[in-house]
Every structure is written in C-alpha cells, then in structure tokens.
Design a protein around this motif. Structure first.
Motif, PDB file in Angstrom:
ATOM      1  N   PHE A  63      34.505 103.653  41.926  1.00 38.03           N
ATOM      2  CA  PHE A  63      33.269 103.512  41.220  1.00 38.03           C
ATOM      3  C   PHE A  63      33.481 104.026  39.820  1.00 38.03           C
ATOM      4  O   PHE A  63      34.091 105.167  39.610  1.00 38.03           O
ATOM      5  N   SER A  64      32.840 103.771  38.689  1.00 41.44           N
ATOM      6  CA  SER A  64      32.413 104.399  37.670  1.00 41.44           C
ATOM      7  C   SER A  64      31.123 104.815  37.418  1.00 41.44           C
ATOM      8  O   SER A  64      30.111 104.570  37.931  1.00 41.44           O
ATOM      9  N   SER A  65      31.067 106.142  36.620  1.00 43.76           N
ATOM     10  CA  SER A  65      29.830 106.698  36.185  1.00 43.76           C
ATOM     11  C   SER A  65      29.331 106.356  34.948  1.00 43.76           C
ATOM     12  O   SER A  65      28.076 106.801  34.698  1.00 43.76           O
ATOM     13  N   ARG A  66      29.971 105.162  34.376  1.00 47.51           N
ATOM     14  CA  ARG A  66      29.675 104.779  33.416  1.00 47.51           C
ATOM     15  C   ARG A  66      28.361 103.738  33.426  1.00 47.51           C
ATOM     16  O   ARG A  66      28.518 102.912  34.550  1.00 47.51           O
ATOM     17  N   THR A  67      27.325 103.671  32.620  1.00 49.68           N
ATOM     18  CA  THR A  67      26.244 102.834  32.514  1.00 49.68           C
ATOM     19  C   THR A  67      26.847 101.496  32.096  1.00 49.68           C
ATOM     20  O   THR A  67      27.875 101.132  31.401  1.00 49.68           O
ATOM     21  N   THR A  68      26.162 100.541  32.480  1.00 48.10           N
ATOM     22  CA  THR A  68      26.384  99.027  31.818  1.00 48.10           C
ATOM     23  C   THR A  68      26.536  99.177  30.542  1.00 48.10           C
ATOM     24  O   THR A  68      27.388  98.485  29.819  1.00 48.10           O
ATOM     25  N   SER A  69      25.728  99.620  29.616  1.00 48.80           N
ATOM     26  CA  SER A  69      25.387  99.927  28.356  1.00 48.80           C
ATOM     27  C   SER A  69      26.805 100.508  27.828  1.00 48.80           C
ATOM     28  O   SER A  69      27.264 100.011  26.686  1.00 48.80           O
ATOM     29  N   ASP A  70      27.169 101.636  28.570  1.00 47.19           N
ATOM     30  CA  ASP A  70      28.373 102.359  27.971  1.00 47.19           C
ATOM     31  C   ASP A  70      29.624 101.217  27.990  1.00 47.19           C
ATOM     32  O   ASP A  70      30.459 101.264  27.252  1.00 47.19           O
ATOM     33  N   ILE A  71      29.696 100.517  29.117  1.00 47.18           N
ATOM     34  CA  ILE A  71      30.851  99.533  29.518  1.00 47.18           C
ATOM     35  C   ILE A  71      30.826  98.594  28.158  1.00 47.18           C
ATOM     36  O   ILE A  71      31.633  98.398  27.586  1.00 47.18           O
ATOM     37  N   VAL A  72      29.602  97.958  28.115  1.00 52.91           N
ATOM     38  CA  VAL A  72      29.440  96.852  27.096  1.00 52.91           C
ATOM     39  C   VAL A  72      30.035  97.492  25.716  1.00 52.91           C
ATOM     40  O   VAL A  72      30.682  96.936  24.928  1.00 52.91           O
TER      41      VAL A  72
END
Length: 85
Positions: A63-72
């Motif tokens: 799992f990633s701790s990044r948010t959806t916005s971070d990934i986008v």
C-alpha cells in the motif's frame, strides 16, 4: 527484412472498409493497410504488457501512503518531463 506472401479472406464489410481507406489516399495497397494495422496492434500489445507488468509490480509493493491527488500530480509531472524529451 524478408517478406512472406499471405492470402487472407475478409467479409464484405471489411473489404468495403479497406476500399474506403484506399480511397483516402493514405495507403497505396491492401497490403500496406494490413501491415499498418499489424504494426499498430503490436505497439498496443507492447504497451498493454508494460502496463500489466507495472500493475503487478505495484500490487506486489504494498500500500502507498500517497493520496490520489499526489499520485495524479506525479503522473502529470512525469508525463510533462517525458513530453519534453
């Protein structure tokens, strides 16, 4: 590159589509159309294979701790860098 002669059968609808492509002037022959379609499918298949491998790698990484916005935002930034190359 050696060429191999093949004989294929197409439906009436497919033959009409091929004739319409020839009428555009973008292709000189039926063979050229079919070779272009094969090249495009080969590229599409290669892209899908890369995506599949990346998805498998991502699933295995946990799992990633990044948010959806971070990934986008990271994807957009990476695309902009790649487009400049």
């Amino acid at each position: 590159m050696a060429m191999v002669k093949k004989s294929i059968t197409v439906t009436d609808q497919q033959a009409q589509w091929i004739q319409a492509q020839l009428a555009t002037g973008n292709y000189a022959s039926d063979s050229e159309i079919l070779r272009d379609l094969i090249r495009k499918e080969q590229m599409r298949t290669a892209e899908i294979d890369v995506i599949r491998q990346e998805l498998i790698k991502a699933e295995q990484s946990g799992f990633s701790s990044r948010t959806t916005s971070d990934i986008v935002n990271a994807v957009i930034a990476r695309k902009q860098v790649n487009d400049q190359i």
